[in-house]
Design a protein around this motif. Structure first.
Motif, PDB file in Angstrom:
ATOM      1  N   SER A 267       0.986  -1.017   0.054  1.00 64.38           N
ATOM      2  CA  SER A 267       0.098  -0.029  -0.084  1.00 64.38           C
ATOM      3  C   SER A 267       0.852   1.092   0.063  1.00 64.38           C
ATOM      4  O   SER A 267       0.421   2.244  -0.527  1.00 64.38           O
ATOM      5  CB  SER A 267      -0.873  -0.084   1.247  1.00 64.38           C
ATOM      6  N   VAL A 268       2.062   1.386   0.381  1.00 62.39           N
ATOM      7  CA  VAL A 268       2.760   2.270   0.649  1.00 62.39           C
ATOM      8  C   VAL A 268       3.959   2.620  -0.464  1.00 62.39           C
ATOM      9  O   VAL A 268       4.556   3.598  -0.763  1.00 62.39           O
ATOM     10  CB  VAL A 268       3.586   2.514   1.916  1.00 62.39           C
ATOM     11  N   LEU A 269       3.958   1.476  -1.278  1.00 63.09           N
ATOM     12  CA  LEU A 269       5.339   1.810  -2.457  1.00 63.09           C
ATOM     13  C   LEU A 269       4.712   1.102  -3.574  1.00 63.09           C
ATOM     14  O   LEU A 269       4.443   1.711  -4.771  1.00 63.09           O
ATOM     15  CB  LEU A 269       6.287   0.715  -1.933  1.00 63.09           C
ATOM     16  N   PHE A 270       4.365  -0.327  -3.934  1.00 63.44           N
ATOM     17  CA  PHE A 270       4.288  -0.854  -5.269  1.00 63.44           C
ATOM     18  C   PHE A 270       2.859  -0.479  -5.791  1.00 63.44           C
ATOM     19  O   PHE A 270       2.567  -0.096  -7.025  1.00 63.44           O
ATOM     20  CB  PHE A 270       4.402  -2.314  -5.045  1.00 63.44           C
ATOM     21  N   ILE A 271       1.717  -0.449  -4.888  1.00 64.02           N
ATOM     22  CA  ILE A 271       0.287  -0.307  -5.591  1.00 64.02           C
ATOM     23  C   ILE A 271       0.562   1.198  -6.119  1.00 64.02           C
ATOM     24  O   ILE A 271      -0.351   1.409  -7.184  1.00 64.02           O
ATOM     25  CB  ILE A 271      -0.806  -0.505  -4.459  1.00 64.02           C
ATOM     26  N   PRO A 272       0.914   2.087  -5.142  1.00 65.24           N
ATOM     27  CA  PRO A 272       0.740   3.513  -5.693  1.00 65.24           C
ATOM     28  C   PRO A 272       1.427   3.690  -7.040  1.00 65.24           C
ATOM     29  O   PRO A 272       1.175   4.431  -7.858  1.00 65.24           O
ATOM     30  CB  PRO A 272       1.492   4.224  -4.410  1.00 65.24           C
ATOM     31  N   CYS A 273       2.762   2.958  -7.201  1.00 63.60           N
ATOM     32  CA  CYS A 273       3.440   2.858  -8.532  1.00 63.60           C
ATOM     33  C   CYS A 273       2.592   2.475  -9.829  1.00 63.60           C
ATOM     34  O   CYS A 273       2.670   3.169 -10.760  1.00 63.60           O
ATOM     35  CB  CYS A 273       4.539   2.225  -8.455  1.00 63.60           C
ATOM     36  N   PHE A 274       1.923   1.653  -9.545  1.00 59.95           N
ATOM     37  CA  PHE A 274       0.731   1.283 -10.295  1.00 59.95           C
ATOM     38  C   PHE A 274      -0.197   2.105 -11.041  1.00 59.95           C
ATOM     39  O   PHE A 274      -0.433   2.670 -11.949  1.00 59.95           O
ATOM     40  CB  PHE A 274       0.354  -0.238  -9.900  1.00 59.95           C
ATOM     41  N   PHE A 275      -0.787   2.900  -9.897  1.00 55.27           N
ATOM     42  CA  PHE A 275      -1.791   3.889 -10.310  1.00 55.27           C
ATOM     43  C   PHE A 275      -1.002   5.035 -10.909  1.00 55.27           C
ATOM     44  O   PHE A 275      -1.445   5.747 -11.783  1.00 55.27           O
ATOM     45  CB  PHE A 275      -2.217   4.394  -8.905  1.00 55.27           C
ATOM     46  N   ILE A 276       0.284   5.431 -10.549  1.00 55.00           N
ATOM     47  CA  ILE A 276       0.971   6.610 -11.374  1.00 55.00           C
ATOM     48  C   ILE A 276       1.245   6.031 -12.536  1.00 55.00           C
ATOM     49  O   ILE A 276       0.978   6.781 -13.303  1.00 55.00           O
ATOM     50  CB  ILE A 276       2.583   6.772 -10.448  1.00 55.00           C
ATOM     51  N   ASP A 277       1.736   4.744 -12.835  1.00 55.25           N
ATOM     52  CA  ASP A 277       1.875   4.416 -14.298  1.00 55.25           C
ATOM     53  C   ASP A 277       0.590   4.639 -15.097  1.00 55.25           C
ATOM     54  O   ASP A 277       0.483   4.879 -16.357  1.00 55.25           O
ATOM     55  CB  ASP A 277       2.216   2.942 -14.099  1.00 55.25           C
ATOM     56  N   MET A 278      -0.653   4.081 -14.411  1.00 57.53           N
ATOM     57  CA  MET A 278      -1.866   4.314 -15.178  1.00 57.53           C
ATOM     58  C   MET A 278      -2.223   5.863 -15.679  1.00 57.53           C
ATOM     59  O   MET A 278      -2.620   6.099 -16.841  1.00 57.53           O
ATOM     60  CB  MET A 278      -3.086   4.088 -14.157  1.00 57.53           C
ATOM     61  N   GLY A 279      -1.771   6.470 -14.655  1.00 55.47           N
ATOM     62  CA  GLY A 279      -1.677   8.186 -15.192  1.00 55.47           C
ATOM     63  C   GLY A 279      -0.882   8.474 -16.259  1.00 55.47           C
ATOM     64  O   GLY A 279      -1.272   9.138 -17.447  1.00 55.47           O
ATOM     65  N   LEU A 280       0.358   7.789 -16.233  1.00 53.64           N
ATOM     66  CA  LEU A 280       1.204   8.058 -17.433  1.00 53.64           C
ATOM     67  C   LEU A 280       0.892   7.661 -18.776  1.00 53.64           C
ATOM     68  O   LEU A 280       1.226   8.082 -19.723  1.00 53.64           O
ATOM     69  CB  LEU A 280       2.836   7.508 -16.929  1.00 53.64           C
ATOM     70  N   LEU A 281      -0.039   6.619 -18.674  1.00 49.19           N
ATOM     71  CA  LEU A 281      -0.580   5.997 -19.914  1.00 49.19           C
ATOM     72  C   LEU A 281      -1.764   6.983 -20.602  1.00 49.19           C
ATOM     73  O   LEU A 281      -2.080   6.511 -21.736  1.00 49.19           O
ATOM     74  CB  LEU A 281      -0.975   4.645 -19.750  1.00 49.19           C
ATOM     75  N   ILE A 282      -2.193   7.731 -19.687  1.00 52.24           N
ATOM     76  CA  ILE A 282      -3.567   8.718 -20.142  1.00 52.24           C
ATOM     77  C   ILE A 282      -2.848   9.645 -21.202  1.00 52.24           C
ATOM     78  O   ILE A 282      -2.141  10.683 -20.741  1.00 52.24           O
ATOM     79  CB  ILE A 282      -4.363   9.234 -19.036  1.00 52.24           C
ATOM     80  N   ASP A 283      -3.560   9.694 -22.234  1.00 53.01           N
ATOM     81  CA  ASP A 283      -3.115  10.780 -23.286  1.00 53.01           C
ATOM     82  C   ASP A 283      -4.258  11.831 -23.320  1.00 53.01           C
ATOM     83  O   ASP A 283      -5.285  11.648 -23.517  1.00 53.01           O
ATOM     84  CB  ASP A 283      -3.022  10.223 -24.712  1.00 53.01           C
ATOM     85  N   ILE A 284      -3.837  12.875 -22.758  1.00 55.52           N
ATOM     86  CA  ILE A 284      -4.871  13.913 -22.646  1.00 55.52           C
ATOM     87  C   ILE A 284      -5.672  14.281 -23.788  1.00 55.52           C
ATOM     88  O   ILE A 284      -6.874  14.530 -23.638  1.00 55.52           O
ATOM     89  CB  ILE A 284      -4.201  15.326 -21.996  1.00 55.52           C
ATOM     90  N   PRO A 285      -5.271  14.542 -24.903  1.00 48.99           N
ATOM     91  CA  PRO A 285      -6.007  14.776 -26.051  1.00 48.99           C
ATOM     92  C   PRO A 285      -7.054  13.859 -26.324  1.00 48.99           C
ATOM     93  O   PRO A 285      -7.986  13.775 -26.649  1.00 48.99           O
ATOM     94  CB  PRO A 285      -4.937  14.944 -27.341  1.00 48.99           C
ATOM     95  N   ALA A 286      -6.274  12.437 -26.324  1.00 49.76           N
ATOM     96  CA  ALA A 286      -7.366  11.245 -26.563  1.00 49.76           C
ATOM     97  C   ALA A 286      -8.540  11.151 -25.278  1.00 49.76           C
ATOM     98  O   ALA A 286      -9.537  10.817 -25.701  1.00 49.76           O
ATOM     99  CB  ALA A 286      -6.402  10.047 -26.501  1.00 49.76           C
ATOM    100  N   PHE A 287      -7.933  11.707 -24.223  1.00 48.82           N
ATOM    101  CA  PHE A 287      -9.048  11.437 -23.154  1.00 48.82           C
ATOM    102  C   PHE A 287     -10.079  12.519 -23.337  1.00 48.82           C
ATOM    103  O   PHE A 287     -11.204  12.388 -23.122  1.00 48.82           O
ATOM    104  CB  PHE A 287      -8.062  11.811 -21.785  1.00 48.82           C
ATOM    105  N   ILE A 288      -9.661  13.690 -23.757  1.00 44.76           N
ATOM    106  CA  ILE A 288     -10.697  14.598 -24.111  1.00 44.76           C
ATOM    107  C   ILE A 288     -11.403  14.418 -25.182  1.00 44.76           C
ATOM    108  O   ILE A 288     -12.776  14.588 -25.013  1.00 44.76           O
ATOM    109  CB  ILE A 288      -9.951  16.043 -24.526  1.00 44.76           C
TER     110      ILE A 288
END
Length: 688
Positions: A267-288
């Protein structure tokens, strides 16, 4: 060069994990939303400080992904599932099939292939028990509808991941009926090996290693990664193996300190890294663009919310639940976080020979929107309606109290006591007087004896000067204990023990002395080190054979005239806290007040019924103690307890002792109360 440096990337990740979630939680937003936003800002659509294709990010994200599914398997309460197995399976089938069908319909509506449509359906079929802390705080986990919903999680998550495994397998190569049959057969054999093999191996290993928590921790991690690697070998996505591993070692870990450490690291290390990586994959123009052409996003959200409601409604008809239970089941099964996000990322990253993804960016972005919406409205609905649920209360005729305060004799032949015995470990001369006083009061009330215990840290050489110094200090502490016992006219039998492990030394002495109670002083070790490595109190709760009372006494126990006992339900632990308080009150001719905090939306008839049952429990005591009931309406339980406690000398709180794999379990409310109280405290636990 700096951006691509693994150390720089890891440092940035740590800074984000450390700072962002608390900021979002202060804004009343989930911390994981903050991690997603941080990933977007630091990724290719923002500052470009983190590269999702770097080896560091890929490694930590993969570990976080399998860790997330592993913890999801660990968090499924198998004991609850066994209690209502048939109904849990029934509701599990309903809340799996209807979202699956709805997702397939949405996929076909937007011209996706059958394989992708089935995959979308599987993403909607699972659910995350995001609102579990709410129902736990409200004390309604024992309600059958809640138990059924919790049990259904094992079916929905397993089913969704199996569908994911098949869809990924079909997308990755040429599909034939024989290849599908081979995949399913291999998956069935592999699942059986993991579920039964790891369970057996874990129990055998834990039995042989005793309290060697470091080796047990490594064994569990090894099981996680072996299961993940094994899944890849047979052609199945690794998160399926991780989830199966979580289920396999679920019984092995129980609620042990090792489980807490496993979850803490994730909860303090590995799982947060996964959620950050999810954010890295979000393409803002595509998301909009996805949100501007809101059709598929709206369809997925409506399909999920509607299908989950239909499943809960049918469960209500089948099992004769009321509307409150219907809405609670629906709201608990709404949030789509753990399994859904992990599976969506796997599907997005799965590319076939034609360089086609299993799901495209629009579906991935829609799933992220779905996660945000359901993570907010699910807990809100649960908080609104779960407070009106009823739970079966403890029946004293059926559930005998195992402790001395329940007036029950222990039926173990070797544990028969000739005299009531209280063990008091002493260490700090400045605080030990009040500790000895409360032990002496209890021992005198029960016509028993007090055993002050001084533990001296062992050394390999028995003539070591440090050992001799420690023994001398222990004798000084015990001399003070003798003086105090004379003031209370109670029998005292001081004991000095040399032991390498202080906690086990206390537990072993209490066993050798056939103690009825262990009285401990409150530990100040509640920071990072305590959470990660545990502390003496946790270890004593885990290993002790008899009840344990952890105390923080700000004044002499002889001055206690008003004792407050917060009561949320009528479980055995609550009844024990009431009995213990009445015994302590009888010593000082004090008053006991049972504080019940009811939700403002709880019907008055229900509150009156609870008060009558509580009064019946309080009146069954053979002691002539003044016991009153006070009911206060409010939502903030912790704050109300702290406010009411200002006029009391002592507050008695209950904890939960898990006898097999143990530890001290307290709710978030109890933790808040302990931090906020300015009065003396007793935190009570008995074997369970």
């Amino acid at each position: 060069m700096l951006i691509n440096s693994p150390i720089i990337s890891f440092t940035i990740l740590l800074i984000v994990i450390f700072t962002i979630p608390p900021l979002f939680e202060r804004l009343k937003l989930p911390g994981l939303v903050g991690l997603l936003v941080a990933g977007v800002i630091l990724g290719s659509s923002g500052l470009k400080l983190l590269n999702p294709e770097s080896d560091t990010i890929k490694l930590l994200s993969d570990i976080g992904k399998i860790y997330l599914m592993f913890v999801a398997g660990l968090e499924i309460d198998l004991e609850q599932f066994r209690k209502t197995k048939n109904r849990s399976i029934g509701f599990g089938i309903l809340t799996f099939l209807f979202p699956l069908i709805a997702g397939i319909f949405v996929g076909r509506l937007f011209n996706f292939s059958w394989n992708t449509s089935v995959l979308i359906g599987s993403l909607l079929a699972s659910h995350t028990l995001l609102a579990y802390p709410i129902i736990s705080r409200l004390g309604v986990v024992g309600n059958e509808a809640v138990t059924v919903t919790i049990g259904a999680t094992i079916f929905t998550d397993t089913g969704a991941l199996l569908v994911l495994a098949v869809c990924v397998g079909i997308h990755g190569g040429e599909f034939t009926p024989l290849s599908l049959l081979t995949l399913l057969a291999g998956l069935a054999i592999y699942s059986a090996i993991v579920l039964f093999g790891f369970d057996w191996a874990g129990k055998e290993f834990f039995k042989r290693t005793g309290d060697e928590q470091s080796n047990q921790f490594l064994f569990i991690l090894l099981a996680l990664f072996l299961a993940s690697v094994g899944a890849q070998i047979i052609g199945v996505e690794k998160i399926v193996g991780a989830f199966l591993a979580g289920l396999a070692v679920n019984d092995v870990l129980g609620r042990s300190p090792v489980k807490e450490k496993i979850e803490f690291i994730g909860s303090v290390l590995f799982i947060p890294c996964f959620f950050i990586d999810m954010g890295l994959l979000i393409d803002i123009p595509a998301f909009i663009r996805t949100l501007s052409s809101i059709g598929i996003t709206a369809a997925i959200v409506i399909a999920l919310i509607g299908s989950k409601f239909i499943a809960a409604y049918l469960a209500k008809l089948l099992y004769s639940y009321n509307n409150t239970e219907l809405l609670t089941m629906w709201s608990l099964s709404l949030p789509q976080v753990a399994a859904t996000l992990a599976a969506a990322l796997v599907a997005y990253q799965t590319v076939n020979s034609a360089n086609e993804r299993l799901i495209n960016e629009s579906v991935l972005n829609s799933i992220i929107v779905l996660m945000l919406i359901t993570a907010i409205i699910g807990p809100m609905i649960t908080s609104r309606f779960a407070s009106s649920l009823t739970v079966p209360q403890a029946n004293l005729a059926d559930k005998k109290l195992l402790s001395w305060w329940g007036n029950e004799k222990n039926n173990l032949a070797e544990n028969i006591n000739d005299i009531f015995t209280v063990i008091v470990p002493i260490y700090n001369p400045q605080t030990q007087r009040h500790l000895l006083e409360i032990a002496a009061l209890l021992a005198r009330h029960e016509s028993g004896k007090m055993v002050p215990l001084a533990i001296t840290k062992g050394h390999a050489q028995m003539d070591n000067p440090l050992l001799q110094m420690g023994l001398a200090q222990s004798r000084q502490r015990l001399d003070l204990a003798r003086e105090i016992s004379q003031e209370f006219d109670v029998e005292v039998s001081p004991v000095i023990r040399i032991d390498d492990d202080i906690a086990l030394g206390i537990s072993r002495t209490s066993r050798e002395q056939n103690a009825n109670l262990v009285v401990l002083g409150w530990s100040k070790n509640i920071g990072f080190r305590s959470r990660l490595f545990g502390n003496i109190i946790d270890s004593i709760f885990w290993s002790s054979h008899c009840p344990v009372a952890v105390t923080r006494l700000l004044s002499s126990p002889t001055t206690f005239k008003k004792i407050l006992v917060p009561v949320g339900d009528l479980t055995r632990q609550t009844i024990s806290a009431i009995r213990f308080s009445q015994i302590l009150a009888d010593v000082n001719q004090a008053e006991v007040v049972l504080l019940h905090i009811s939700n403002p939306r709880t019907p008055g008839i229900q509150v009156e019924l609870f008060e009558s049952k509580l009064l019946d429990v309080a009146s069954k005591s053979k002691l002539q103690v003044k016991t009153n009931i006070q009911t206060v309406k409010g939502d903030d339980i912790g704050k109300i307890i702290i406010q009411e406690a200002t006029n009391y000398d002592l507050v008695v709180l209950r904890s939960i002792r898990y006898r097999t794999t143990g530890g001290l379990a307290v709710s978030e409310v109890t933790t808040e109360v302990i931090k906020g109280l300015k009065s003396s405290i007793v935190l009570l636990g008995e074997p369970n």
